[in-house]
Enzyme design. Structure first.
Site, mmCIF file in Angstrom:
data_model
loop_
_atom_site.group_PDB
_atom_site.id
_atom_site.type_symbol
_atom_site.label_atom_id
_atom_site.label_comp_id
_atom_site.label_asym_id
_atom_site.label_seq_id
_atom_site.Cartn_x
_atom_site.Cartn_y
_atom_site.Cartn_z
ATOM 1 N N CYS A 341 41.659 46.207 98.954
ATOM 2 C CA CYS A 341 41.381 45.794 100.330
ATOM 3 C C CYS A 341 40.558 46.862 101.051
ATOM 4 O O CYS A 341 39.393 47.068 100.729
ATOM 5 C CB CYS A 341 42.680 45.467 101.066
ATOM 6 N N HIS A 445 46.022 41.939 97.302
ATOM 7 C CA HIS A 445 47.260 42.707 97.390
ATOM 8 C C HIS A 445 48.272 42.123 96.398
ATOM 9 O O HIS A 445 48.260 40.927 96.116
ATOM 10 C CB HIS A 445 47.854 42.614 98.799
#
Length: 505
Positions: A341, A445
């Site tokens: 991310c 994630h």
């Protein structure tokens, strides 16, 4: 809506302070009640955490409430955490209201008028109490912050409107447990003090028999029963709520232990979703070090740049401290680097924030290790996604929470092939990987949660790596946690408090 039923529809778990173990206690009770056949659901009115996840219907809530929902065997929803504060500076936070980004506020501005947030939280609690037999309410911080008491809608105001009896959790490991319990009760208004029906002493180390007199003293001073003294236990894998417990593990003084795969992770000032790394931390064949201050990375075999809630700000921090050159040196030495991310965005060429989504508008140069460019946008991407590693028959699953759009100039291969998002078919790609396989970026994630993906990642370092045969999955961890608490709690008294028949032992 005030609960008028003689049988409580909720049970509140409040704390004497932050990080006393409220989330773990609530998780344990969710699984215990579920095991007893009770339709139970978790709830936390307001959560301050950069550790969030995505519900099946595409809403963002705290990871702790997702874990509690899993423990309760119910589908997580935005009602379980209607107000989520995601700090992005020392004094400000992004506000996620009922699963969607609402605004960015300073702490002062947020607390000037909490009526909007309180009303949203009340409506969510009403929904949960209508849908479930019992709601386990988790409080926030200390339940007795008297300077904020009139604006605190997370603790006793929630207990009052739901008719929930309160269990107070104290952490004996940090010391001062008598003052924690007695002091908290002493400052509460009488009507709120009367709601507290029991105490749980958490994180005990040593021989419990030596604390029997302590239990009697607390019961005498507090006038309420101690429901249990819970020994410290590390044998489960459950997502933490925030980075408070993580901070004690940062910048270890020793070098990585020989014979284990040494992995370093940058501990950003605004680190988010650090639970992405929990599977590595729990792997006995891996030594994971969180590093805040720059040091030589030559003793490590892999480096992970995790997520952050302030990408450009933390990139400036990274550069100013001298981390950028350490990372480039690690790359030249052939180390494996993964960015997740915000960490993925940092590994690229540029990060632009034309609208000031995370701070002052502008553009920052990235570390330049991946040929990608990121533009931060006001609309947040929230999804649960599945797919596979490109060119491999390895299935992946994860969740996306980001406000950036990243594009590649084509000099690298895509890392993942995405086949579905939020249960809808997709034909898409995510992330990139360099031709030598040494630098990887992804928005997924939770990708390392998958044993096959973790095995693939670690075999890039050590081809002989094999996973631990006794690795526990999440559901088994919830059962272990429930068994642990059941062994030390006064179960009949607990069921007396919630006014339900006690199950057979």
């Amino acid at each position: 809506m005030v609960n008028s039923s003689p049988v409580p529809g909720a049970l509140a778990i409040f704390g004497t302070a932050s990080d006393v173990g409220k989330s773990i206690v609530a998780t344990a009770l969710c699984r215990m009640f579920s095991n007893a056949g009770i339709d139970v659901a978790p709830y936390k009115a307001q959560n301050m955490s950069n550790n969030s996840g995505v519900t099946p219907d595409g809403c963002e809530i705290g990871r702790a409430q997702i874990a509690q929902a899993e423990a309760a065997r119910v589908v997580p929803t935005a009602d379980m955490n209607p107000v989520l504060l995601k700090p992005n500076s020392d004094t400000g936070a992004q506000i996620v209201l009922q699963g969607k980004v609402c605004s960015t506020e300073t702490a002062k501005g947020y607390f000037l008028d909490t009526s909007l947030w309180a009303e949203a939280a009340r409506k969510s609690l009403d929904q949960l109490m209508q849908r479930h037999e019992l709601v386990v309410i988790e409080g926030a911080g200390s339940c007795a912050e008297m300077n904020l008491y009139d604006r605190d809608f997370v603790n006793f105001r929630t207990a009052r409107i739901s008719g929930a009896p309160v269990i107070l959790v104290a952490d004996i490991d940090r010391g001062g447990v008598f003052a924690q319990v007695v002091g908290t009760l002493a400052v509460l208004p009488p009507e709120d003090r009367a709601l507290v029906k029991g105490v749980i002493i958490n994180r005990f180390r040593g021989d419990i028999d030596l604390f029997r007199d302590g239990v009697k003293l607390i019961e005498t001073l507090a006038g309420i029963p101690v429901l249990g003294v819970i020994p410290y236990f590390r044998g489960f894998r459950i997502d933490a709520e925030d980075a408070v417990p993580l901070s004690s593990k940062v910048d270890p003084s020793g070098a990585p232990e020989k014979g284990r795969i040494a992995v370093a992770a940058i501990y950003f000032p605004h680190i988010s979703n650090f639970t992405d790394l929990s599977p590595l931390e729990l792997d006995p064949k891996v030594e994971l070090h969180y590093l805040h201050f720059p040091r030589s990375l030559r003793g490590y075999q892999a480096l992970i740049l995790p997520g952050t809630k302030n990408v450009r700000g933390d990139l400036d921090w990274l550069t100013s401290l001298g981390w950028a050159e350490k990372i480039r040196e690690f790359r030249r030495d052939g180390g494996l680097i993964m960015g997740i991310c915000g960490g993925y965005q940092m590994l690229g060429a540029t990060i632009a924030d034309p609208s000031g989504v995370e701070g002052e508008p502008g553009e920052s140069a990235g570390l330049g290790m991946l040929p990608v460019h990121t533009v931060l946008e006001e609309e947040k991407c929230l999804s649960n996604a599945i797919g596979n590693i490109q060119g491999e028959s390895i299935a992946v699953s994860g969740y996306e929470i980001h406000m950036g759009r990243t594009t590649s100039n084509g000099d690298c291969s895509s890392f993942l092939r995405v086949t579905a998002r939020n249960n809808r078919p997709a034909d898409d790609v995510d992330g990139v990987i360099t031709p030598d396989g040494k630098v990887i970026g992804t928005y997924f994630h939770g990708i390392i949660d998958e044993p096959e993906v973790r095995c693939w990642f670690l075999r890039q370092i050590d081809p002989a790596y094999t996973p631990d045969a006794e690795e526990r999955g999440r559901q088994e961890s919830y059962d272990l946690l429930a068994d642990h608490f059941s062994g030390y709690l006064d179960i009949p008294k607990l069921y007396e408090i919630i006014q339900r028949p006690c199950p057979n032992p």
